[in-house]
Design an enzyme around this catalytic site. Structure first.
Site, PDB file in Angstrom:
ATOM      1  N   GLU A  12      32.514  38.547  49.334  1.00  0.00           N
ATOM      2  CA  GLU A  12      32.733  39.251  48.075  1.00  0.00           C
ATOM      3  C   GLU A  12      32.390  38.277  46.962  1.00  0.00           C
ATOM      4  O   GLU A  12      33.090  37.301  46.741  1.00  0.00           O
ATOM      5  CB  GLU A  12      34.191  39.688  47.943  1.00  0.00           C
ATOM      6  CG  GLU A  12      34.374  40.563  46.726  1.00  0.00           C
ATOM      7  CD  GLU A  12      35.773  40.550  46.139  1.00  0.00           C
ATOM      8  OE1 GLU A  12      36.062  41.446  45.359  1.00  0.00           O
ATOM      9  OE2 GLU A  12      36.559  39.641  46.447  1.00  0.00           O
TER      10      GLU A  12
ATOM     11  N   ASP B 122      37.280  38.025  51.225  1.00  0.00           N
ATOM     12  CA  ASP B 122      37.775  38.324  49.881  1.00  0.00           C
ATOM     13  C   ASP B 122      37.644  37.096  48.974  1.00  0.00           C
ATOM     14  O   ASP B 122      38.043  35.995  49.361  1.00  0.00           O
ATOM     15  CB  ASP B 122      39.256  38.720  49.995  1.00  0.00           C
ATOM     16  CG  ASP B 122      39.839  39.155  48.678  1.00  0.00           C
ATOM     17  OD1 ASP B 122      39.493  40.261  48.234  1.00  0.00           O
ATOM     18  OD2 ASP B 122      40.629  38.396  48.083  1.00  0.00           O
TER      19      ASP B 122
ATOM     20  N   HIS C   4      37.842  49.804  46.128  1.00  0.00           N
ATOM     21  CA  HIS C   4      39.234  49.868  45.674  1.00  0.00           C
ATOM     22  C   HIS C   4      39.477  49.111  44.368  1.00  0.00           C
ATOM     23  O   HIS C   4      40.581  49.145  43.847  1.00  0.00           O
ATOM     24  CB  HIS C   4      40.126  49.304  46.783  1.00  0.00           C
ATOM     25  CG  HIS C   4      39.841  47.843  47.001  1.00  0.00           C
ATOM     26  ND1 HIS C   4      38.657  47.386  47.530  1.00  0.00           N
ATOM     27  CD2 HIS C   4      40.576  46.745  46.722  1.00  0.00           C
ATOM     28  CE1 HIS C   4      38.671  46.072  47.563  1.00  0.00           C
ATOM     29  NE2 HIS C   4      39.830  45.657  47.076  1.00  0.00           N
ATOM     30  N   ASP C   5      38.459  48.379  43.876  1.00  0.00           N
ATOM     31  CA  ASP C   5      38.605  47.651  42.610  1.00  0.00           C
ATOM     32  C   ASP C   5      37.885  48.358  41.471  1.00  0.00           C
ATOM     33  O   ASP C   5      37.853  47.855  40.349  1.00  0.00           O
ATOM     34  CB  ASP C   5      38.005  46.235  42.729  1.00  0.00           C
ATOM     35  CG  ASP C   5      38.791  45.334  43.668  1.00  0.00           C
ATOM     36  OD1 ASP C   5      39.996  45.579  43.869  1.00  0.00           O
ATOM     37  OD2 ASP C   5      38.189  44.385  44.195  1.00  0.00           O
TER      38      ASP C   5
ATOM     39  N   ASP D  12      39.407  42.757  56.617  1.00  0.00           N
ATOM     40  CA  ASP D  12      39.412  42.137  55.284  1.00  0.00           C
ATOM     41  C   ASP D  12      40.153  40.808  55.411  1.00  0.00           C
ATOM     42  O   ASP D  12      41.316  40.787  55.819  1.00  0.00           O
ATOM     43  CB  ASP D  12      40.154  43.080  54.312  1.00  0.00           C
ATOM     44  CG  ASP D  12      39.683  42.934  52.888  1.00  0.00           C
ATOM     45  OD1 ASP D  12      39.348  41.813  52.495  1.00  0.00           O
ATOM     46  OD2 ASP D  12      39.668  43.951  52.167  1.00  0.00           O
TER      47      ASP D  12
HETATM   48  O1  TEU Z   1      38.840  40.908  44.237  1.00  0.00           O
HETATM   49  C1  TEU Z   1      38.306  39.723  43.715  1.00  0.00           C
HETATM   50  C2  TEU Z   1      37.886  39.788  42.340  1.00  0.00           C
HETATM   51  O2  TEU Z   1      37.090  38.950  41.917  1.00  0.00           O
HETATM   52  C3  TEU Z   1      38.636  40.616  41.373  1.00  0.00           C
HETATM   53  O3  TEU Z   1      38.555  39.981  40.171  1.00  0.00           O
HETATM   54  C4  TEU Z   1      38.181  41.941  41.051  1.00  0.00           C
HETATM   55  O4  TEU Z   1      37.039  41.879  40.268  1.00  0.00           O
HETATM   56  C5  TEU Z   1      39.356  42.566  40.340  1.00  0.00           C
HETATM   57  O5  TEU Z   1      39.733  43.615  41.180  1.00  0.00           O
HETATM   58  C6  TEU Z   1      39.167  43.034  38.964  1.00  0.00           C
HETATM   59  O6  TEU Z   1      40.332  43.665  38.474  1.00  0.00           O
HETATM   60  C7  TEU Z   1      39.443  40.811  45.483  1.00  0.00           C
HETATM   61  C8  TEU Z   1      39.941  42.160  45.966  1.00  0.00           C
HETATM   62  O7  TEU Z   1      38.867  43.030  46.134  1.00  0.00           O
HETATM   63  C9  TEU Z   1      40.986  42.663  45.029  1.00  0.00           C
HETATM   64  O8  TEU Z   1      41.443  43.935  45.398  1.00  0.00           O
HETATM   65  C10 TEU Z   1      42.127  41.690  45.047  1.00  0.00           C
HETATM   66  O9  TEU Z   1      43.085  42.090  44.108  1.00  0.00           O
HETATM   67  C11 TEU Z   1      41.665  40.276  44.738  1.00  0.00           C
HETATM   68  O10 TEU Z   1      40.528  39.899  45.485  1.00  0.00           O
HETATM   69  C12 TEU Z   1      42.737  39.282  45.084  1.00  0.00           C
HETATM   70  O11 TEU Z   1      42.846  39.172  46.462  1.00  0.00           O
END
Ligand code: TEU
Length: 567
Positions: free
Chosen positions: A271, A214, A339-340, A112
């Site tokens: 992403e 990311d 995880h999001d 990542d």
């Molecule tokens: O997420 C990017 C992202 O666009 C986030 O807005 C996501 O939609 C968010 O989790 C909504 O609450 C990435 C990672 O996947 C996330 O875990 C990180 O917190 C974020 O980047 C910052 O690095």
């Protein structure tokens, strides 16, 4: 060696066969997988302990959420050193051993890479913030206060939703699209980009097989930071069109390809891909020589309002439209959770005891029978469910905690906010892996950093290991089938009965191999008309013991899922 480039898989399809398209990626949130040291936090040696389990799943790649040194404002997505391992997770020796252990088992490893921003505790930022003429000043975006307040930008995690933070030390604002401790790196500075490629080379030299980039759609910015119309400024839903796909994004992706991706046998998955099919194609089509794969946000954003959930026709429509747009060119990821996001069975299936099992198997059947690279989130192979916290002080995630503060600040309906959080919070999918029915689900000897879901007594790997009909063993059948049948990876996709409210059925076809995938997304029996389709006796996947079919129709029991050879 460059990116693997063998031949057309089928005449008429411009899709070329590549190893990364055929991966079944198992995503591990390392903090929650296995604690080997008795700290209540998962670690790399914990993953090493579970390598045989991972191999037994039949997955072909592992993606670990960030494991770099980090003060953990956002659980590792705030990196203070890109070439060191987070102390809580172990050492570089542990990493090397883990990578070797995966490769020995023919499992690839995806790193990542979080380079839209760093931690504010990264040495670059410490230097940058120290004075206006520091050589690292331009590693980040600064706005001198004498120019007035910069134009509004959104932040995902700020407790007021604002991305500019005033910093007294140099009387200037810095930009943070995520938390205040995650300042955005200035990609417009060529030195920053060279630092990124150096980091990528460091890990590629170690032998990692891919990078998950990311928040990549946000890296390029118009550094004049112009004002947007009030309509855009007042509505967060415009964040992608306004903040995403900045002016030089493609130049940077091409440079990354030239400098790193073309030089190793690795791939990069973005992403986010902007807000249209065109945006997405421009980033991942092979002749662009930029990135190799992406995941779009239409499924992420679908129905994330408890009072207005998505319908199955909407779900089918989104997946079918993206598939159609990428049928001839480009490549995407298929995922239902990460995880999001909340747990897939709680969101798209039915986690009530009567249906959890069948619907988790059904959703895994979907994940492993669609075109694209499959991403399976740890615990979903068991049908793990949302933890559904009730009160704000139970949450660990900065997105939840600061989101609550922002809702308070904006005078939003907090009851509604909490109901949405309960259903969609990221903490739902971050609870510890449920290994067995022992204390803390076998995850740790100590109280875990986030509570274990109470249902671990009956939902756990050990119990499912011994049950041939478990969600776990069903998952293994699916990975095995996907590896045997390239039709599931590359074959054409044809949606049947698009408007059906409860059934999702599609045909996959490649070189004369035709498969029917039939999924019942409801708790009632449903009938699918077969029309011109003839089913063979060869049922490859079925989450029930029997099949109820006639030459004209197939009747599916609640949440039944089947893959059947057809003509
Ligand atoms: O997420 C990017 C992202 O666009 C986030 O807005 C996501 O939609 C968010 O989790 C909504 O609450 C990435 C990672 O996947 C996330 O875990 C990180 O917190 C974020 O980047 C910052 O690095």
């Amino acid at each position: 060696m460059g990116i693997n480039d063998t031949h057309l898989i089928k005449k008429g399809l411009s899709t070329t066969r590549k190893w990364w398209k055929e991966q079944i990626i198992y995503q591990i949130y390392p903090r929650s997988f296995k604690d080997s040291t008795g700290t209540g936090v998962g670690d790399l040696r914990g993953v090493i302990e579970k390598l045989d389990y991972i191999q037994s799943l039949g997955v072909t790649s592992v993606w670990l959420n960030p494991i770099y040194q980090s003060p953990n404002d956002d659980n590792g997505y705030d990196i203070s050193n890109y070439c060191e391992i987070m102390e809580e997770f172990g050492s570089m020796d542990d990493f090397d051993e883990l990578l070797a252990g995966l490769h020995k088992r023919n499992i690839k490893f995806i790193m990542d890479l979080v380079v839209n921003h760093s931690s504010d505790e990264h040495e670059w930022f410490k230097q940058s913030r120290s004075s206006r003429d520091n050589p690292y000043r331009d590693y980040y975006h600064w706005w001198p206060a004498e120019k007035g307040k910069p134009h509004f930008r959104w932040s995902f995690f700020d407790n007021k939703g604002e991305a500019w933070k005033y910093d007294e030390q140099t009387d200037a604002y810095y930009l943070h699209y995520f938390s205040q401790k995650q300042p955005d790196l200035n990609w417009e500075n060529p030195k920053v980009r060279q630092e990124v490629y150096k980091i990528m080379r460091f890990w590629a030299e170690k032998g990692v097989d891919g990078f998950r980039l990311d928040a990549f759609q946000f890296v390029s910015k118009d550094t004049s930071f112009p004002k947007w119309s009030d309509e855009y400024e007042n509505d967060f839903s415009h964040i992608i069109p306004t903040h995403g796909m900045g002016p030089y994004l493609h130049d940077y992706a091409r440079e990354m390809y030239d400098e790193v991706l073309s030089k190793y046998d690795v791939f990069a998955v973005s992403e986010g891909v902007g807000s249209s099919f065109e945006d997405a194609h421009a980033l991942v089509d092979e002749d662009r020589n930029e990135l190799q794969m992406a995941y779009h946000f239409d499924c992420v954003d679908m129905g994330v309002d408890v009072d207005n959930p998505q319908t199955l026709p909407q779900f089918k429509d989104i997946h079918s439209q993206w598939d159609k747009s990428f049928a001839e060119k480009g490549w995407l990821s298929i995922f239902l959770a990460n995880h999001d996001l909340p747990r897939m069975v709680s969101r798209f299936g039915n986690d009530a005891p009567a249906y959890r099992d069948a619907s988790a198997k059904m959703l895994n059947t979907f994940l492993l029978s669609m075109r694209g690279t499959s991403y399976c989130y740890f615990g979903d192979e068991l049908g793990m469910t949302n933890i559904s916290f009730e009160t704000i002080d139970e949450y660990k995630d900065i997105a939840a905690i600061n989101g609550y503060k922002k809702a308070q600040h904006n005078g939003e309906d907090l009851d509604k906010f909490m109901r949405n959080l309960k259903a969609f919070s990221r903490d739902n999918s971050r609870t510890p892996m449920q290994w067995n029915s022992e204390e803390n689900a076998g995850f740790s000897d100590k109280t875990p950093w986030i509570p274990v879901n109470e249902n671990y007594q009956h939902i756990n790997a050990q119990a499912q290991e011994n049950d041939p009909n478990s969600v776990l063993n069903h998952f293994r059948k699916l990975t095995e089938l996907r590896k045997q049948r390239l039709t599931l990876v590359y074959g054409s996709y044809e949606l049947l009965e698009a408007k059906h409210e409860s059934l999702y059925a599609y045909k996959r076809e490649l070189d004369g191999d035709t498969l029917l995938v039939a999924l019942n997304f409801s708790d009632q029996p449903q009938t699918l008309s077969l029309n011109s389709l003839t089913l063979s006796d060869n049922t490859l996947i079925n989450n029930y013991d029997s099949i109820n079919s006639s030459p004209e129709a197939l009747t599916l029991a609640p949440y039944q899922a089947m893959i059947i050879e057809a003509k």
